[in-house]
Design an enzyme around this catalytic site. Sequence first.
Site, PDB file in Angstrom:
ATOM      1  N   ASP A  75       3.797  38.227  -1.655  1.00  0.00           N
ATOM      2  CA  ASP A  75       2.514  37.969  -1.040  1.00  0.00           C
ATOM      3  C   ASP A  75       1.637  39.206  -0.912  1.00  0.00           C
ATOM      4  OD1 ASP A  75       0.384  36.770   0.048  1.00  0.00           O
ATOM      5  OD2 ASP A  75       1.541  36.096   1.911  1.00  0.00           O
ATOM      6  N   ASP A 126       6.963  28.354   1.064  1.00  0.00           N
ATOM      7  CA  ASP A 126       7.532  29.472   1.787  1.00  0.00           C
ATOM      8  C   ASP A 126       7.277  29.274   3.068  1.00  0.00           C
ATOM      9  OD1 ASP A 126       4.655  30.546   1.500  1.00  0.00           O
ATOM     10  OD2 ASP A 126       5.672  31.648   3.189  1.00  0.00           O
ATOM     11  N   CYS A 178      27.023  18.606   5.630  1.00  0.00           N
ATOM     12  CA  CYS A 178      26.455  19.710   5.148  1.00  0.00           C
ATOM     13  C   CYS A 178      27.452  20.559   4.384  1.00  0.00           C
ATOM     14  CB  CYS A 178      25.562  20.642   6.032  1.00  0.00           C
ATOM     15  SG  CYS A 178      25.226  21.986   5.414  1.00  0.00           S
ATOM     16  N   CYS A 212      27.329  23.877   3.635  1.00  0.00           N
ATOM     17  CA  CYS A 212      27.149  25.306   3.699  1.00  0.00           C
ATOM     18  C   CYS A 212      28.374  25.831   4.248  1.00  0.00           C
ATOM     19  CB  CYS A 212      25.985  25.657   4.451  1.00  0.00           C
ATOM     20  SG  CYS A 212      26.056  25.563   6.177  1.00  0.00           S
ATOM     21  N   CYS A 255      28.893  25.187   8.177  1.00  0.00           N
ATOM     22  CA  CYS A 255      29.373  23.808   8.402  1.00  0.00           C
ATOM     23  C   CYS A 255      30.642  23.786   7.696  1.00  0.00           C
ATOM     24  CB  CYS A 255      28.470  22.947   8.024  1.00  0.00           C
ATOM     25  SG  CYS A 255      26.948  22.795   8.830  1.00  0.00           S
ATOM     26  N   HIS A 263      22.876  28.428   7.628  1.00  0.00           N
ATOM     27  CA  HIS A 263      22.831  26.923   7.536  1.00  0.00           C
ATOM     28  C   HIS A 263      21.340  26.665   7.374  1.00  0.00           C
ATOM     29  CE1 HIS A 263      22.897  22.637   8.457  1.00  0.00           C
ATOM     30  NE2 HIS A 263      21.814  23.000   9.394  1.00  0.00           N
TER      31      HIS A 263
HETATM   32 ZN   LIG Z   1      25.434  23.644   6.999  1.00  0.00          ZN
END
Ligand SMILES: [Zn+2]
Length: 373
Positions: free
Chosen positions: A94, A267, A305, A307, A310, A336
Amino acid sequence: MKKFGFKLITIDKKCKARVGKVTTPHGTFETPVFMPVGTQGTVKALMPRDLKDAGTEILLSNAYHLYIRPGTEIIRKLKGLHKFMAWDGPILTDSGGYQVFSLSKLRSISEEGVKFNSHFDGREIFLTPEKVIEIQEALGSDIAMIFDECPAATKDKAVIEKAVHITLRWARRAKKHHKLSSQALFGIVQGGTFRDLRRESLERTLEIGFDGYALGGLSVGEPKPEMLSVLDEILPMMPTDRPRYLMGVGTPLDFFEAVERGADMFDCVNPTRYGRNGTAFTSDGLVVVRNGKYQKDAAPIQKDCACYTCRNFSRAYLRHLVNSHEILGAELITLHNVHFFVNLVKNMRAKIRQGRFLQFKKAFFNRFDPETR
Ligand SMILES: [Zn+2]
């Protein structure tokens, strides 16, 4: 070295949501896409390998901040921003228009540029549209943004009109000054919530001609229906063969509204800012990890999830970290959140391809607890 390009792949049969493919010197990615924000050349609390692990395809950084500190010359000597921060994927910088007008002690705006005092050390700085191009060329980002005047949200039409006109004159100068052929340059459409100013800003920005077009000055405090009505009006007028970037927006629900209307790139600092404060985004709504009800909760932040956080940690452990002010708590919840945002928008692509975006949106809105918005 590959040059910048955009290809429209498909449009959902029941709405304006679309899938596209962007090519940059540092790799390709599909749209719609969410770009985690790495203002200072780092996405706060995450290492580049965490970002990759979370599915991140492109990062956003900020020319204004990196110019103020550590300084563009240092980054140029260290072979550009990608090497400096050890991120080998695409980067959008930016220009810092928004930061100059919101963070710094503004001295004066003239036709030539903006004089202000650095928010960091108070020294006087003069930025012009040409200087901002030179900064971004030195950083070597894949996508650069023009320097725009970004006034605070106001109902005063004269203020917005003046900003639209000076941004157009600066856009012309930026385009003329931009020499780095491997770097894309995006124009920014301003105009607040005034439809006629938005239309004028878009038409005249299109005349100058850019590799992509951004909508700036939205989600700055105006009521949500006003933002959506600007999107309804302006997105259909934007060229189909260029990416459309909705700057600084917003929440998972905003992404659905904007993608449905044909926006491609997003974003927002929400996943990282909320993560550092111990709040997680989930498909069920926001989870305030420090809440007492999670004290003995063996479940992860979100059961379905994938990730790293998790897969490995309970809410009870994360709550313990947050309450003990352990730095790992901020890291794991940020990880996460970034995974959640990146993959939510990625999943939209699959649904658009199947012509099922609107069903996906409806199911998400039904599951997401409005009380936590
Ligand atoms: Zn997660």
